[in-house]
Design an enzyme around this catalytic site. Structure first.
Site, PDB file in Angstrom:
ATOM      1  CD  GLU A  61      -3.022   1.198   2.122  1.00 33.51           C
ATOM      2  OE1 GLU A  61      -3.515   2.254   2.536  1.00 33.51           O
ATOM      3  OE2 GLU A  61      -3.466   0.066   2.431  1.00 33.51           O
ATOM      4  CD  GLU A  86       2.065   8.174   4.835  1.00 36.96           C
ATOM      5  OE1 GLU A  86       2.519   9.312   4.558  1.00 36.96           O
ATOM      6  OE2 GLU A  86       1.038   7.700   4.304  1.00 36.96           O
ATOM      7  CG  ASP A 136      -1.490  15.861  -2.266  1.00 34.02           C
ATOM      8  OD1 ASP A 136      -2.381  16.513  -2.851  1.00 34.02           O
ATOM      9  OD2 ASP A 136      -0.663  16.386  -1.501  1.00 34.02           O
ATOM     10  CE  LYS A 140      -4.310  26.416  -5.351  1.00 34.73           C
ATOM     11  NZ  LYS A 140      -3.336  27.431  -4.852  1.00 34.73           N
ATOM     12  CG  ASP A 172     -11.857  12.423  -1.129  1.00 37.90           C
ATOM     13  OD1 ASP A 172     -10.760  12.490  -1.726  1.00 37.90           O
ATOM     14  OD2 ASP A 172     -12.062  13.027  -0.060  1.00 37.90           O
ATOM     15  CB  THR A 210     -10.202   6.026   6.346  1.00 36.24           C
ATOM     16  OG1 THR A 210     -10.680   7.012   5.416  1.00 36.24           O
ATOM     17  CG2 THR A 210      -9.397   4.975   5.596  1.00 36.24           C
ATOM     18  CG  PHE A 212      -9.943  11.504   4.860  1.00 31.60           C
ATOM     19  CD1 PHE A 212      -9.777  12.874   4.936  1.00 31.60           C
ATOM     20  CD2 PHE A 212     -10.020  10.917   3.599  1.00 31.60           C
ATOM     21  CE1 PHE A 212      -9.707  13.652   3.799  1.00 31.60           C
ATOM     22  CE2 PHE A 212      -9.953  11.682   2.454  1.00 31.60           C
ATOM     23  CZ  PHE A 212      -9.790  13.051   2.553  1.00 31.60           C
ATOM     24  CD  GLU A 213     -14.161   5.704   2.179  1.00 29.42           C
ATOM     25  OE1 GLU A 213     -14.928   5.234   1.311  1.00 29.42           O
ATOM     26  OE2 GLU A 213     -13.200   5.070   2.654  1.00 29.42           O
TER      27      GLU A 213
END
Length: 236
Positions: A61, A86, A136, A140, A172, A210, A212-213
């Site tokens: 991952e 990570e 990420d 922009k 997302d 997660t 966050f999700e």
């Protein structure tokens, strides 16, 4: 040598090393647990059987964040090896803390650039799955070139996967999902599990939701999962 066989040396980083403070617990975890679970580019080519003490299907991952879903997947599939990459050290410290607390032995971790690790350390045809969840988005337009999912990266992943291996992405950001779909549908040696031009109709059960999700879903944000399989005859 075809274009898809060329080594990939990405000069533009797809991540930013943000200055973030580690908690005392995260620092302690990193110091105590790294020798057991940590891997480094300096060690050179990775021999998965040596790192885990066994031969098993191996999931890699890229960017596991704070590690909650990564550890949950490893707990749910003890028969598989899990390698996480990570660069965010607080996330590494937290993930290692969870791993040690759960007494898991099927997790190993790098804290370096994923492209460099894939290129220099991971053997071709050695992975059963590569996962890239919520990278990420570089939302922009002028920064879109920094997104990790590019044609060259797709071929790097393809080389590292076994024939019939899978590349699972989730985002997302709809615009990034559209770019992922465009890049991967055009990528040599991959087949879209959902069909050309389609996303998975729902989140696969093996990918935990997660925090966050969950927050994004409460706010009405969409999530797009894409799953691609390498050709069975590829690299054979």
């Amino acid at each position: 040598m075809t274009d898809s066989d060329q080594p990939f040396q990405r000069k533009i980083r797809s991540f930013v090393m943000r200055a973030t403070r580690m908690t005392d617990s995260q620092k302690k975890s990193l110091g105590q647990n790294w020798d057991q679970f940590g891997l480094s580019q300096e060690q050179g080519p990775l021999v998965i059987a040596d790192a885990f003490g066994r031969d098993a299907d191996t999931v890699l991952e890229i960017g596991f964040g704070m590690g909650d879903s990564f550890v949950a997947m490893a707990q749910a599939a003890p028969e598989k090896n899990f390698i996480g990459i990570e660069v965010h050290l607080p996330g590494v410290g937290r993930m290692l803390n969870q791993t040690a607390a759960a007494q898991l032995d099927n997790i190993r971790c790098y804290k370096e650039d994923a492209v460099a690790i894939l290129t220099d350390c991971v053997a071709d045809g050695s992975l059963s799955t590569v996962q890239l969840f919520f990278p990420d988005p570089w939302h922009k337009k002028k920064h879109n070139k920094r997104r990790i999912v590019q044609p060259e990266f797709a071929q790097l992943v393809r080389r590292k996967l076994k024939p019939g291996g899978t590349f699972h992405m989730a985002t997302d950001w709809q615009n990034y999902a559209e770019q992922m779909l465009e890049v991967m549908d055009a990528a040599e040696g991959f087949t879209n599990n959902a069909g050309p031009g389609l996303y998975l109709p729902e989140r696969p059960e093996h990918r935990p939701v997660t925090k966050f999700e969950q927050r994004g879903l409460r706010l009405g944000h969409g999530v797009w999962d894409l799953l691609y399989r390498t050709d069975e005859a590829d690299l054979a």
